[in-house]
Design a protein around this motif. Sequence first.
Motif, mmCIF file in Angstrom:
data_model
loop_
_atom_site.group_PDB
_atom_site.id
_atom_site.type_symbol
_atom_site.label_atom_id
_atom_site.label_comp_id
_atom_site.label_asym_id
_atom_site.label_seq_id
_atom_site.Cartn_x
_atom_site.Cartn_y
_atom_site.Cartn_z
ATOM 1 N N ALA A 1 1.036 -1.073 0.102
ATOM 2 C CA ALA A 1 -0.078 0.201 0.063
ATOM 3 C C ALA A 1 0.718 1.049 -0.001
ATOM 4 O O ALA A 1 0.506 2.220 -0.720
ATOM 5 N N ALA A 2 1.948 1.154 0.631
ATOM 6 C CA ALA A 2 2.771 2.270 1.128
ATOM 7 C C ALA A 2 3.540 2.887 -0.302
ATOM 8 O O ALA A 2 4.082 3.937 -0.633
ATOM 9 N N LEU A 3 3.843 1.810 -1.074
ATOM 10 C CA LEU A 3 4.654 1.868 -2.342
ATOM 11 C C LEU A 3 4.097 2.944 -3.343
ATOM 12 O O LEU A 3 4.377 3.478 -4.112
ATOM 13 N N LEU A 4 2.661 2.779 -3.168
ATOM 14 C CA LEU A 4 1.728 3.773 -4.089
ATOM 15 C C LEU A 4 1.975 5.460 -3.889
ATOM 16 O O LEU A 4 1.977 6.137 -4.837
ATOM 17 N N LEU A 5 2.898 5.534 -2.849
ATOM 18 C CA LEU A 5 3.052 7.143 -2.348
ATOM 19 C C LEU A 5 4.275 7.595 -3.160
ATOM 20 O O LEU A 5 4.466 8.337 -3.292
ATOM 21 N N LEU A 6 4.996 6.486 -3.898
ATOM 22 C CA LEU A 6 6.180 7.119 -4.574
ATOM 23 C C LEU A 6 5.731 7.013 -6.072
ATOM 24 O O LEU A 6 6.724 7.589 -6.863
ATOM 25 N N GLY A 7 4.518 6.482 -6.592
ATOM 26 C CA GLY A 7 4.326 6.778 -7.812
ATOM 27 C C GLY A 7 3.795 8.166 -8.191
ATOM 28 O O GLY A 7 3.403 9.154 -7.533
ATOM 29 N N PRO A 8 4.149 8.418 -9.185
ATOM 30 C CA PRO A 8 4.186 10.141 -9.763
ATOM 31 C C PRO A 8 2.764 10.641 -10.083
ATOM 32 O O PRO A 8 2.223 10.031 -10.650
ATOM 33 N N ASP A 9 2.501 11.445 -9.319
ATOM 34 C CA ASP A 9 1.101 12.058 -9.478
ATOM 35 C C ASP A 9 0.054 11.060 -9.032
ATOM 36 O O ASP A 9 -1.026 10.746 -9.908
ATOM 37 N N MET A 10 0.427 10.254 -8.195
ATOM 38 C CA MET A 10 -0.563 9.113 -7.611
ATOM 39 C C MET A 10 -1.084 9.193 -6.323
ATOM 40 O O MET A 10 -1.547 10.225 -5.991
ATOM 41 N N LEU A 11 -0.846 8.392 -5.525
ATOM 42 C CA LEU A 11 -1.261 8.280 -4.218
ATOM 43 C C LEU A 11 -1.264 9.444 -3.244
ATOM 44 O O LEU A 11 -1.988 9.990 -2.673
ATOM 45 N N LEU A 12 0.145 10.080 -3.160
ATOM 46 C CA LEU A 12 0.299 11.006 -2.336
ATOM 47 C C LEU A 12 -0.582 12.221 -2.801
ATOM 48 O O LEU A 12 -0.787 13.074 -1.927
ATOM 49 N N ASP A 13 -0.338 12.592 -4.166
ATOM 50 C CA ASP A 13 -0.973 13.839 -4.636
ATOM 51 C C ASP A 13 -2.593 13.734 -4.187
ATOM 52 O O ASP A 13 -3.154 14.841 -4.108
ATOM 53 N N GLU A 14 -2.932 12.478 -4.569
ATOM 54 C CA GLU A 14 -4.433 12.364 -4.146
ATOM 55 C C GLU A 14 -4.729 12.633 -2.567
ATOM 56 O O GLU A 14 -5.719 13.327 -2.382
ATOM 57 N N LEU A 15 -3.788 12.228 -1.832
ATOM 58 C CA LEU A 15 -4.034 12.535 -0.409
ATOM 59 C C LEU A 15 -3.788 14.048 -0.027
ATOM 60 O O LEU A 15 -4.675 14.478 0.520
ATOM 61 N N GLY A 16 -2.868 14.574 -0.672
ATOM 62 C CA GLY A 16 -2.694 15.898 -0.479
ATOM 63 C C GLY A 16 -3.778 16.780 -1.045
ATOM 64 O O GLY A 16 -4.097 18.165 -0.440
ATOM 65 N N ALA A 17 -4.289 16.616 -2.046
ATOM 66 C CA ALA A 17 -5.565 16.943 -2.597
ATOM 67 C C ALA A 17 -6.727 16.785 -2.340
ATOM 68 O O ALA A 17 -7.726 17.521 -2.490
ATOM 69 N N GLY A 18 -6.952 15.958 -1.120
ATOM 70 C CA GLY A 18 -8.109 15.368 -0.656
ATOM 71 C C GLY A 18 -9.048 14.708 -1.696
ATOM 72 O O GLY A 18 -10.299 15.145 -1.277
#
Length: 787
Positions: A395-412
């Motif tokens: 699950a955490a690996l998706l945070l490394l994808g470009p414009d993927m989960l981390l961007d979705e988290l930050g954008a809510g």
Amino acid sequence: MTAQPIEPLSCEAAWRVPAHDVRLYGAKQHAHALVIPVINEGERIRGQLERIREARLPVDVVIADGGSTDGSLDPAFVSAVGVRCVLTKTGPGKLSAQLRMAYAWCLTEGYEGIVTIDGNGKDGVEAVREMVAKLEEGCDYVQGSRYLPGGQAENTPLERTIANRLIHAPLLSLAAGRLYTDTTNGFRAYSARYLTHPGVRPFRDAFMVYGLLFYLTVRADQLGLRTAHVPVRRSYPTSGKVPTKIGGFSSKLALLAETVHAATGGYTPDSAAPRLPSLVWPLLAAIVLAAALLASLVAEPPFSPDSWALYELSRTVFGEFYRFSHFRSYASQSPFSSAFPPLTPTLVSVADALLATGARTGLYLAFAAFVGFAFLSELIVRRTTGAAWFGLLAAALLLLGPDMLLDELGAGRTIPLQMLLYALVLLGLLGAPQIGVARSLGIGLVAGLSVLNRFDALLLPVFAAGMIVWITGRWRLGATALAGAALALAPWIAFSLATFGTPFATDNAGVALTLDPRAFVTDWWPSAQPSLADDPAAWLLRLGGNVVRFALIAASLALTPMVFAFAIGAALVFGLQRLGARRPGGHGEGIYAPPSLVVLAAFAAMCLAMLAPQIVTGYLEYRYFCALFWACFVAVGAWLIAHGQSVHQRRVYARLLALAGAIVLVPVLAWQIASAPSAKAWARLDKASAMHALERCIAAQPDARILVLGDDTFAARAGALAGLATMIEPRNIADGRLDATGARAFAEHWSVDYVLVMDPARARFARETFRVRLVEGCPLELYRTER
């Protein structure tokens, strides 16, 4: 470490010992035995036995013969040098089989401990006395080492030194959790307590060649037994052939394979596997990770137009449901939105009402959903493989994808919640051997909710129902799941019929059917554009182009840190498995292949199929690939883990996968956290000076429609926070697909009152395209239209 008393195995009938002959030459005289494995050692074993007799060691000598034919073990000779017994193996196997035979015989004879020394004459027998002393002190395993102070390594071949010091010893030391320096050395000692420990079980047919030596090296420390190191002398001849049974590359590779198999726990009995760590630990890890990332984003979250749209819609949930202030979809003139499924706005509305967290509510909700998703991912892998930590890492690996989960988290935005719902559906399919009516209904409800969160999940209820039928063989349960999905979708269906006159409103339908390869949901055209019905061949050509783009994007994602982190661990585990297959008897034994692996593979295929709406519309952004890559990580990782030949080895594989991924993940996320904006940026989310200036500039006409050029995020934020009737610029105007005449027709058709230029590069376009005049006294570049 002081070991606790353990009852030895009492059932000798469970021991697997090769067939053998026993020649007894004397009575038991000592509490410890010296076992010497030999086969055709000639004068080397004879000279060694002479030295043992002269040393008057406190042991009874037992020869473990592999079937010598050179006459070196002549009865008269062995009796004369004080050998108590010669055991001759007649069954299958090599060194490990000889040792099993001898150890079993010694234990049945009542010996308290056993010292083993090679029979090729290379070892100095003096250290036997010190090993016996260590056993009498309470040690359970004693390893001899030529590399300790006081030890001697004479004429050791260079390749042996390199292999031992740089490969063999580090591997087994790491597995044991204790430093050993000479693990290829067969000069060692074991207590009877160790050999009969229920967590060891050395008398198994799995041990045929060298595996027993390496397994017993690591297992004592793993069990918390007392271990020791003693210096020994090991001498190779200065010339001539090296006395060894390991000859040729294939034999050395098989030796390495057995080493790896022992180090990774392939020999550890399943009955002795430790309990999995509590689920509390991965949950805490997910919470800490999410909290750290949230802290790096919360001051100034990178909200997108969608973020503000979701927040604006949440504020309508308990009022005039889904009535937008700002405009972003021009396929319909309805003031109600058909662009966003309602689940996330509804949850944001409820959370905001309870917590009063304002515009950041979606951000908090996204991070809470990520914690739940990561926890469920861990639970899914545990239920599939019986191993810990890899599910959390997947699950955490998706945070490394470009414009993927981390961007979705930050954008809510919606994808974190969608991943949580997907994981719930998958867990429901894996959660019980028999799925009943209640579970089927629950799976269907969650699948339906996923559609209410993202319309591109429309295939999920069908997939879930199909998997339930496959698992249970009962069509009624599949129908129950579909009924649950229909129940979840019913509110949106009713709203769509009442508001838009269609059973399932979505603003992407026109984009999916158009022939324009650049069509976007914010486009506006004076007249209907050519579609599938007008030219099917052109539409198929456009679809083919989207498929090519899809393949290129998927390939580019395969080169990202996200996949690289997984590939490191996967390659390592796969390599260990291929190497292990080379050990004697190691061809595919004990593969753990539960039906859940099929479910995981089918789910990954379903995630690929659910990208069909993106392929048809051409909306091929990286973030839409989150579910597919997570499903592939879990399915491939579970398949690799399942090839472990014991519970312990499967758990080692899972830890290797998780560790390899973490090596890449941790520094990348640490950099993300370290580069967090200052807390002084906190107020900028709500208090945009430009927005307040705009409110003042149009105070006399608060309902005026304002076309915003160059900043879609500002347009959405002004609508969400100030209730201004802002308009996101149509994409086909911004990219020039619609000419100036068409742009003026848009302004006339939609009754645009003002044009606000947020990007100076768009100022000339505004003045030359629209009939406008600059609003005097306004600090913004705001133009009043003249219609």
